[in-house]
Design a protein around this motif. Structure first.
Motif, short mmCIF file in Angstrom:
data_model
loop_
_atom_site.label_atom_id
_atom_site.label_comp_id
_atom_site.label_asym_id
_atom_site.label_seq_id
_atom_site.Cartn_x
_atom_site.Cartn_y
_atom_site.Cartn_z
N SER A 148 6.14 12.64 -13.34
CA SER A 148 6.66 12.51 -14.71
C SER A 148 5.92 13.40 -15.70
O SER A 148 6.43 13.68 -16.79
CB SER A 148 6.55 11.04 -15.18
N GLY A 149 4.72 13.87 -15.34
CA GLY A 149 3.96 14.73 -16.24
C GLY A 149 4.11 16.21 -15.94
O GLY A 149 3.41 17.03 -16.52
N LEU A 150 5.00 16.54 -15.02
CA LEU A 150 5.17 17.94 -14.61
C LEU A 150 6.49 18.55 -15.07
O LEU A 150 6.86 19.63 -14.64
CB LEU A 150 5.07 18.05 -13.08
N VAL A 151 7.20 17.84 -15.95
CA VAL A 151 8.53 18.31 -16.36
C VAL A 151 8.48 18.91 -17.76
O VAL A 151 8.46 20.13 -17.92
CB VAL A 151 9.56 17.16 -16.28
N ASP A 152 8.47 18.07 -18.78
CA ASP A 152 8.49 18.56 -20.16
C ASP A 152 7.21 18.22 -20.92
O ASP A 152 6.64 19.04 -21.61
CB ASP A 152 9.70 17.99 -20.91
N ARG A 153 6.79 16.94 -20.80
CA ARG A 153 5.62 16.46 -21.52
C ARG A 153 4.37 16.61 -20.66
O ARG A 153 4.41 16.33 -19.47
CB ARG A 153 5.78 14.98 -21.90
N PRO A 154 3.25 17.03 -21.29
CA PRO A 154 2.00 17.17 -20.52
C PRO A 154 1.27 15.85 -20.39
O PRO A 154 0.07 15.75 -20.60
CB PRO A 154 1.20 18.16 -21.37
N ASP A 155 2.00 14.82 -20.04
CA ASP A 155 1.42 13.49 -19.89
C ASP A 155 2.35 12.67 -19.01
O ASP A 155 3.57 12.86 -19.03
CB ASP A 155 1.27 12.81 -21.26
N GLY B 22 0.82 -1.21 0.00
CA GLY B 22 0.00 0.00 0.00
C GLY B 22 0.85 1.26 0.00
O GLY B 22 0.56 2.21 -0.73
N GLY B 23 1.89 1.26 0.81
CA GLY B 23 2.80 2.41 0.84
C GLY B 23 3.50 2.61 -0.48
O GLY B 23 3.66 3.73 -0.96
N PHE B 24 3.93 1.50 -1.08
CA PHE B 24 4.60 1.56 -2.38
C PHE B 24 3.64 2.07 -3.46
O PHE B 24 4.04 2.83 -4.35
CB PHE B 24 5.13 0.17 -2.75
N GLN B 25 2.39 1.68 -3.35
CA GLN B 25 1.37 2.14 -4.29
C GLN B 25 1.20 3.65 -4.22
O GLN B 25 1.09 4.33 -5.24
CB GLN B 25 0.05 1.42 -3.99
N GLY B 26 1.19 4.19 -3.01
CA GLY B 26 1.10 5.64 -2.83
C GLY B 26 2.31 6.34 -3.42
O GLY B 26 2.17 7.38 -4.09
N PHE B 27 3.50 5.79 -3.18
CA PHE B 27 4.72 6.37 -3.75
C PHE B 27 4.66 6.38 -5.28
O PHE B 27 5.02 7.37 -5.93
CB PHE B 27 5.94 5.58 -3.28
N LEU B 28 4.19 5.26 -5.87
CA LEU B 28 4.12 5.17 -7.32
C LEU B 28 3.15 6.20 -7.90
O LEU B 28 3.37 6.71 -9.00
CB LEU B 28 3.71 3.76 -7.74
N GLY B 29 2.07 6.50 -7.16
CA GLY B 29 1.14 7.53 -7.62
C GLY B 29 1.82 8.88 -7.72
O GLY B 29 1.69 9.60 -8.72
N TRP B 30 2.57 9.24 -6.67
CA TRP B 30 3.32 10.49 -6.69
C TRP B 30 4.38 10.48 -7.79
O TRP B 30 4.55 11.45 -8.53
CB TRP B 30 3.99 10.70 -5.32
N TYR B 31 5.10 9.38 -7.92
CA TYR B 31 6.15 9.23 -8.92
C TYR B 31 5.58 9.35 -10.33
O TYR B 31 6.20 9.93 -11.23
CB TYR B 31 6.82 7.87 -8.72
N MET B 32 4.38 8.81 -10.55
CA MET B 32 3.74 8.88 -11.85
C MET B 32 3.37 10.33 -12.19
O MET B 32 3.68 10.82 -13.29
CB MET B 32 2.48 8.01 -11.86
N VAL B 33 2.71 11.01 -11.27
CA VAL B 33 2.30 12.39 -11.52
C VAL B 33 3.52 13.27 -11.79
O VAL B 33 3.50 14.14 -12.68
CB VAL B 33 1.49 12.93 -10.32
#
Length: 337
Positions: A142-149, A129-140
């Motif tokens: 990736s869309g805040l740098v260069d690509r809008p996705d 569950g904790g890893f799942q939460g981390f992956l959610g943050w890690y996923m988001v």
């Protein structure tokens, strides 16, 4: 079951909450809402903006990132509010799941309602569950740098971990519901294990399809565009060749298309082989449920493709995968313990 009733209910409630979270996550993805919250506040972020000033501050923050600058530069504050809700709701459910798991877990430890094997399994669930939460943050992120996705790899990791956390939660609950051991039918069990593995792989590629928006091309069935079994874009989109099947839109859709036939074939073979054995009522129900669900899921996949992923069909297809995984987990458990 009586001695562990409260623990069983706790685990099953967790399963239901994970299902709701996956459902809302699918809506979040299909409504392109996932990058509307660009900051992560564990406590204060539980509440949405409460007045126009706070809404404007959230919108101003959103304007600093690629999705607004490259795609949604025409958005008004009301447009922003419409996509903000689903991502906020998704994160709130995640926090709620954490509370629902941790607080009763501590209570059950103190009151000694968990035996040692169950404690170990619950610790694994806590880590997942904790890893799942981390992956959610890690996923988001990736869309805040260069690509809008977001990265489709990170999306697949986030989604697949949610599915696996659900399946393991259900497995632990089933261990408590059916504590007595029985003779194992190894041939059916081993085929179910293969089926479960292939289904998880199919879920991964389904996430790739979602992450790359690969459901909006080749919207034909049973053949791909131009009436071709294998469209040439499947193998020329990316270099080197194998990259097509993990990063190319056509290649990823090709894998997801034809892996579906393999999943159907394995479950049909399970049903055929199981007819040769004397099964318990639950084993028989599990096999029949698998057959019905895989047929429904295949139909939903075809319709989702043909109609180019309308919201309700995309969500229904994801729910279908969830129920199919639940049925596979239950049936494997009944043929294992």
């Amino acid at each position: 079951m009586k001695t562990n009733k409260s623990v069983i209910y706790w685990l099953l409630v967790g399963c239901i909450l994970i299902f709701i979270m996956v459902l809302v996550g699918g809506i979040t993805r299909l409504t392109h809402s996932g990058l509307s919250m660009s900051d992560y506040k564990l406590i204060s972020g539980t509440l949405p903006p409460m007045n126009e000033l706070e809404w404007q501050e959230a919108f101003d923050l959103y304007k600093q990132y690629p999705e607004y600058q490259k795609l949604n530069y025409h958005f008004s504050l009301d447009d922003f509010k419409s996509i903000y809700f689903w991502e906020w709701f998704h994160r709130v459910i995640g926090r709620f799941i954490g509370i629902v798991f941790i607080v009763p877990f501590v209570f059950f430890l103190i009151t000694k309602k968990l035996d040692r094997p169950t404690i170990k399994k619950c610790v694994i669930l806590l880590v997942m569950g904790g890893f799942q939460g981390f992956l959610g943050w890690y996923m988001v992120k990736s869309g805040l740098v260069d690509r809008p996705d977001v990265s489709h790899y990170r999306l697949a990791a986030h989604l697949t971990t949610a599915f696996l956390t659900f399946a393991y939660s259900l497995w632990v609950a089933l261990d408590l519901i059916y504590p007595s051991k029985k003779e194992v039918n190894k041939s059916i069990r081993n085929l179910l294990r293969i089926g479960l593995f292939v289904l998880v792989v199919q879920i991964v590629w389904g996430a790739f399809v979602a992450g790359l928006d690969a459901g909006f091309i080749h919207n034909h069935w049973p053949l791909m565009s131009e009436g071709k079994l294998v469209h040439e874009t499947v193998y020329i989109e990316q270099q080197p060749f194998l990259k097509n099947f993990i990063e190319g839109k056509s290649g990823v859709q090709f894998v997801h298309r034809y892996l579906a036939y393999i999943v159907v074939g394995i479950i049909a073979l399970l049903w055929f082989r199981a007819k040769k054995f004397v099964l318990t009522p639950l084993q028989e129900s599990g096999i029949k449920t698998l057959l019905a669900l895989v047929g429904l899921q295949f139909l939903l996949g075809v319709l989702t493709l043909i109609y180019a992923v309308p919201l309700w069909l995309g969500v229904a297809h994801q729910i279908g995968a969830f129920f199919l995984l639940a049925a596979m987990t239950f049936t494997l458990h009944r043929f294992t313990k």
